[in-house]
Design a protein around this motif. Structure first.
Motif, PDB file in Angstrom:
ATOM      1  N   GLY A  75      12.301  -7.771  -6.697  1.00 41.72           N
ATOM      2  CA  GLY A  75      13.684  -7.421  -7.000  1.00 41.72           C
ATOM      3  C   GLY A  75      14.328  -6.507  -5.975  1.00 41.72           C
ATOM      4  O   GLY A  75      15.494  -6.666  -5.676  1.00 41.72           O
ATOM      5  N   ASP A  76      13.590  -5.561  -5.427  1.00 42.83           N
ATOM      6  CA  ASP A  76      14.149  -4.657  -4.429  1.00 42.83           C
ATOM      7  C   ASP A  76      13.744  -5.045  -3.013  1.00 42.83           C
ATOM      8  O   ASP A  76      14.566  -5.096  -2.119  1.00 42.83           O
ATOM      9  CB  ASP A  76      13.713  -3.207  -4.690  1.00 42.83           C
ATOM     10  N   ARG A  77      12.465  -5.304  -2.821  1.00 42.08           N
ATOM     11  CA  ARG A  77      11.963  -5.574  -1.466  1.00 42.08           C
ATOM     12  C   ARG A  77      11.754  -7.057  -1.193  1.00 42.08           C
ATOM     13  O   ARG A  77      11.604  -7.438  -0.042  1.00 42.08           O
ATOM     14  CB  ARG A  77      10.683  -4.784  -1.232  1.00 42.08           C
ATOM     15  N   VAL A  78      11.713  -7.866  -2.237  1.00 40.17           N
ATOM     16  CA  VAL A  78      11.698  -9.319  -2.066  1.00 40.17           C
ATOM     17  C   VAL A  78      12.783  -9.915  -2.957  1.00 40.17           C
ATOM     18  O   VAL A  78      13.105  -9.373  -4.017  1.00 40.17           O
ATOM     19  CB  VAL A  78      10.322  -9.972  -2.379  1.00 40.17           C
ATOM     20  N   HIS A  79      13.334 -11.015  -2.515  1.00 42.57           N
ATOM     21  CA  HIS A  79      14.430 -11.653  -3.244  1.00 42.57           C
ATOM     22  C   HIS A  79      13.940 -12.434  -4.462  1.00 42.57           C
ATOM     23  O   HIS A  79      14.570 -12.407  -5.518  1.00 42.57           O
ATOM     24  CB  HIS A  79      15.199 -12.578  -2.295  1.00 42.57           C
ATOM     25  N   ALA A  80      12.824 -13.140  -4.298  1.00 47.58           N
ATOM     26  CA  ALA A  80      12.324 -13.980  -5.385  1.00 47.58           C
ATOM     27  C   ALA A  80      10.821 -13.778  -5.529  1.00 47.58           C
ATOM     28  O   ALA A  80      10.092 -13.737  -4.544  1.00 47.58           O
ATOM     29  CB  ALA A  80      12.630 -15.448  -5.104  1.00 47.58           C
ATOM     30  N   PHE A  81      10.390 -13.653  -6.784  1.00 49.41           N
ATOM     31  CA  PHE A  81       8.982 -13.404  -7.062  1.00 49.41           C
ATOM     32  C   PHE A  81       8.586 -14.193  -8.299  1.00 49.41           C
ATOM     33  O   PHE A  81       9.117 -13.976  -9.390  1.00 49.41           O
ATOM     34  CB  PHE A  81       8.744 -11.908  -7.300  1.00 49.41           C
ATOM     35  N   ALA A  82       7.682 -15.148  -8.127  1.00 53.07           N
ATOM     36  CA  ALA A  82       7.187 -15.953  -9.240  1.00 53.07           C
ATOM     37  C   ALA A  82       5.718 -15.604  -9.461  1.00 53.07           C
ATOM     38  O   ALA A  82       5.018 -15.228  -8.523  1.00 53.07           O
ATOM     39  CB  ALA A  82       7.328 -17.429  -8.934  1.00 53.07           C
ATOM     40  N   MET A  83       5.259 -15.723 -10.702  1.00 54.83           N
ATOM     41  CA  MET A  83       3.864 -15.393 -10.976  1.00 54.83           C
ATOM     42  C   MET A  83       3.268 -16.285 -12.044  1.00 54.83           C
ATOM     43  O   MET A  83       3.977 -16.745 -12.950  1.00 54.83           O
ATOM     44  CB  MET A  83       3.739 -13.935 -11.368  1.00 54.83           C
ATOM     45  N   LYS A  84       1.996 -16.513 -11.900  1.00 56.72           N
ATOM     46  CA  LYS A  84       1.187 -17.211 -12.897  1.00 56.72           C
ATOM     47  C   LYS A  84       0.042 -16.257 -13.217  1.00 56.72           C
ATOM     48  O   LYS A  84      -0.724 -15.883 -12.328  1.00 56.72           O
ATOM     49  CB  LYS A  84       0.661 -18.529 -12.326  1.00 56.72           C
ATOM     50  N   CYS A  85      -0.047 -15.826 -14.464  1.00 62.24           N
ATOM     51  CA  CYS A  85      -1.027 -14.822 -14.877  1.00 62.24           C
ATOM     52  C   CYS A  85      -1.969 -15.447 -15.897  1.00 62.24           C
ATOM     53  O   CYS A  85      -1.538 -15.857 -16.976  1.00 62.24           O
ATOM     54  CB  CYS A  85      -0.321 -13.624 -15.503  1.00 62.24           C
ATOM     55  N   ILE A  86      -3.255 -15.511 -15.550  1.00 62.20           N
ATOM     56  CA  ILE A  86      -4.229 -16.152 -16.437  1.00 62.20           C
ATOM     57  C   ILE A  86      -5.454 -15.266 -16.604  1.00 62.20           C
ATOM     58  O   ILE A  86      -5.781 -14.462 -15.737  1.00 62.20           O
ATOM     59  CB  ILE A  86      -4.655 -17.535 -15.892  1.00 62.20           C
ATOM     60  N   ALA A  87      -6.111 -15.432 -17.727  1.00 62.10           N
ATOM     61  CA  ALA A  87      -7.390 -14.773 -17.973  1.00 62.10           C
ATOM     62  C   ALA A  87      -8.500 -15.712 -17.503  1.00 62.10           C
ATOM     63  O   ALA A  87      -8.294 -16.931 -17.423  1.00 62.10           O
ATOM     64  CB  ALA A  87      -7.560 -14.450 -19.465  1.00 62.10           C
ATOM     65  N   PRO A  88      -9.688 -15.186 -17.190  1.00 65.60           N
ATOM     66  CA  PRO A  88     -10.786 -16.058 -16.770  1.00 65.60           C
ATOM     67  C   PRO A  88     -11.047 -17.127 -17.832  1.00 65.60           C
ATOM     68  O   PRO A  88     -11.010 -16.873 -19.029  1.00 65.60           O
ATOM     69  CB  PRO A  88     -11.973 -15.091 -16.669  1.00 65.60           C
ATOM     70  N   GLY A  89     -11.241 -18.358 -17.345  1.00 64.72           N
ATOM     71  CA  GLY A  89     -11.486 -19.485 -18.238  1.00 64.72           C
ATOM     72  C   GLY A  89     -10.248 -20.259 -18.612  1.00 64.72           C
ATOM     73  O   GLY A  89     -10.353 -21.357 -19.147  1.00 64.72           O
ATOM     74  N   GLU A  90      -9.071 -19.711 -18.361  1.00 61.67           N
ATOM     75  CA  GLU A  90      -7.821 -20.435 -18.622  1.00 61.67           C
ATOM     76  C   GLU A  90      -7.468 -21.257 -17.391  1.00 61.67           C
ATOM     77  O   GLU A  90      -7.877 -20.949 -16.282  1.00 61.67           O
ATOM     78  CB  GLU A  90      -6.685 -19.448 -18.930  1.00 61.67           C
ATOM     79  N   GLU A  91      -6.670 -22.306 -17.599  1.00 61.91           N
ATOM     80  CA  GLU A  91      -6.244 -23.130 -16.477  1.00 61.91           C
ATOM     81  C   GLU A  91      -5.013 -22.538 -15.818  1.00 61.91           C
ATOM     82  O   GLU A  91      -4.131 -22.024 -16.486  1.00 61.91           O
ATOM     83  CB  GLU A  91      -5.928 -24.552 -16.953  1.00 61.91           C
ATOM     84  N   ALA A  92      -4.978 -22.654 -14.498  1.00 65.87           N
ATOM     85  CA  ALA A  92      -3.832 -22.134 -13.735  1.00 65.87           C
ATOM     86  C   ALA A  92      -2.642 -23.027 -13.820  1.00 65.87           C
ATOM     87  O   ALA A  92      -2.649 -24.149 -14.084  1.00 65.87           O
ATOM     88  CB  ALA A  92      -4.227 -21.955 -12.269  1.00 65.87           C
TER      89      ALA A  92
END
Length: 92
Positions: A75-92
């Motif tokens: 938001g401040d230092r980069v214009h766009a930031f996407a994320m995928k957050c998973i726990a071990p054993g979950e599919e990405a």
């Protein structure tokens, strides 16, 4: 080769979340000349974070953990930031 901002993102996330998988993907080249392109080559990022700290947390809680670790970067230092957050054993 990753730039200084990508390396900072990686360092912060490794320190805060002890990920078992961490992909910091610089998407900036795909947005060259578009809104938010500041010419630095580090304006758009996607991260895939797999961490045991995410177990038992919902998507919003996980995203807040990532954003909390990164401080002013999204938001401040980069214009766009996407994320995928998973726990071990979950599919990405």
């Amino acid at each position: 080769m990753s730039g200084p901002l990508a390396q900072e993102i990686e360092t912060l996330l490794r320190g805060a979340l002890a990920p078992t998988r961490l992909d910091v993907i610089n998407d900036s080249a795909q947005h060259s000349g578009h809104a938010g392109d500041d010419g630095s080559g580090e304006s758009h990022f996607t991260v895939i974070v797999e961490s045991p700290h995410f177990e038992g947390k919902n998507r919003l809680q996980r995203q807040r953990m990532v954003l909390g670790a990164l401080g002013d970067i999204p938001g401040d230092r980069v214009h766009a930031f996407a994320m995928k957050c998973i726990a071990p054993g979950e599919e990405a």
